[in-house]
Design an enzyme around this catalytic site. Sequence first.
Site, PDB file in Angstrom:
ATOM      1  N   SER A   1      26.911  69.321 -17.127  1.00 48.01           N
ATOM      2  CA  SER A   1      26.528  69.047 -15.714  1.00 48.01           C
ATOM      3  C   SER A   1      25.026  69.399 -15.495  1.00 48.01           C
ATOM      4  CB  SER A   1      27.370  70.221 -14.966  1.00 48.01           C
ATOM      5  OG  SER A   1      28.740  70.025 -15.052  1.00 48.01           O
TER       6      SER A   1
ATOM      7  N   LYS B   1      29.796  64.037 -10.419  1.00 50.44           N
ATOM      8  CA  LYS B   1      29.966  65.643 -10.736  1.00 50.44           C
ATOM      9  C   LYS B   1      29.415  66.380  -9.665  1.00 50.44           C
ATOM     10  CE  LYS B   1      30.735  69.118 -13.420  1.00 50.44           C
ATOM     11  NZ  LYS B   1      32.396  69.578 -13.757  1.00 50.44           N
TER      12      LYS B   1
END
Length: 293
Positions: free
Chosen positions: A95, A170
């Site tokens: 991420s 994300k």
Amino acid sequence: MKKIGFIGLGIMGRPMALNLLRAGADVLVNDADNNVLRMAKEQGIHTGTISAVGRECDLVFMILPNGDIVKEVIFGEGGLTSSIKKPQVICDMSSVTPAESQYCHKRLEQMGIGFADAPVSGGEPKAIDGTLSFMVGGDEQSYQLLKPYFEIMGSSSVLIGGSGSGSIAKLANQIIVNLSIAAVSEAFVLVKKAGADPRKVYEAIRGGLAGSEVLDAKLPMILKRDFTPGGKIAINHKDIKNVLETAKDQKIPLPFTAQLFQVMQALDVSGNMEDDHCGIIQYFERLAGVEVG
């Protein structure tokens, strides 16, 4: 199957690598923690240096704590690009910000190496049972090479668009998940403080519009006071910071997300960062002087 490199054996990475191994893939792994590598060996996974992963593997998957570590693993001394063979695709499942993904893509493209940003959603439980969701940014050719392995580690993968698109998805995912947990937390602090039974309220509302996968996954943990991390507050705090950095670059106001970041800052001060992100409720409990569960 191709020989697969896998770098990063944390809460998510180790079960993902194990699922590749169990599916018959030839997997070579690396992690910064020697104890983690020892456990991987005990589970029958071959280990090697980062440069060995680059030299020996056809495709490389990474899931690492932040963008700086991703760049160091790829471009640093002894990193993947010090020995990588071609043609090859590096898939970053970490991420990170879209800008960090685009940086890696541009540098690797100049070297003739493919790159995809493919962060995941589902947390540790879905990493273990192989039902993660992959949000992919990159080109069609790289995606098709990676897709069979996404299907081993997850239940869905979507090529969203060019480089950075997966990371954008994300960020959106993390806004929705974490604000949903915060909303559930506020709601059930109200329920408890006002004198209703949280379990009965949960039964009453979960089948209606307020029902959600977040509610079903996180409220039972809250009621049991089980903050064992599947997704740590610390990791989600970092993700929300990435959201706000990207929003600042794009001149996008995100007032609720900004407030959530401050909630997480307070949880850092109170020593809760290693809790599962359902532990966000502890901030609201302290404000109200009540404990749900």
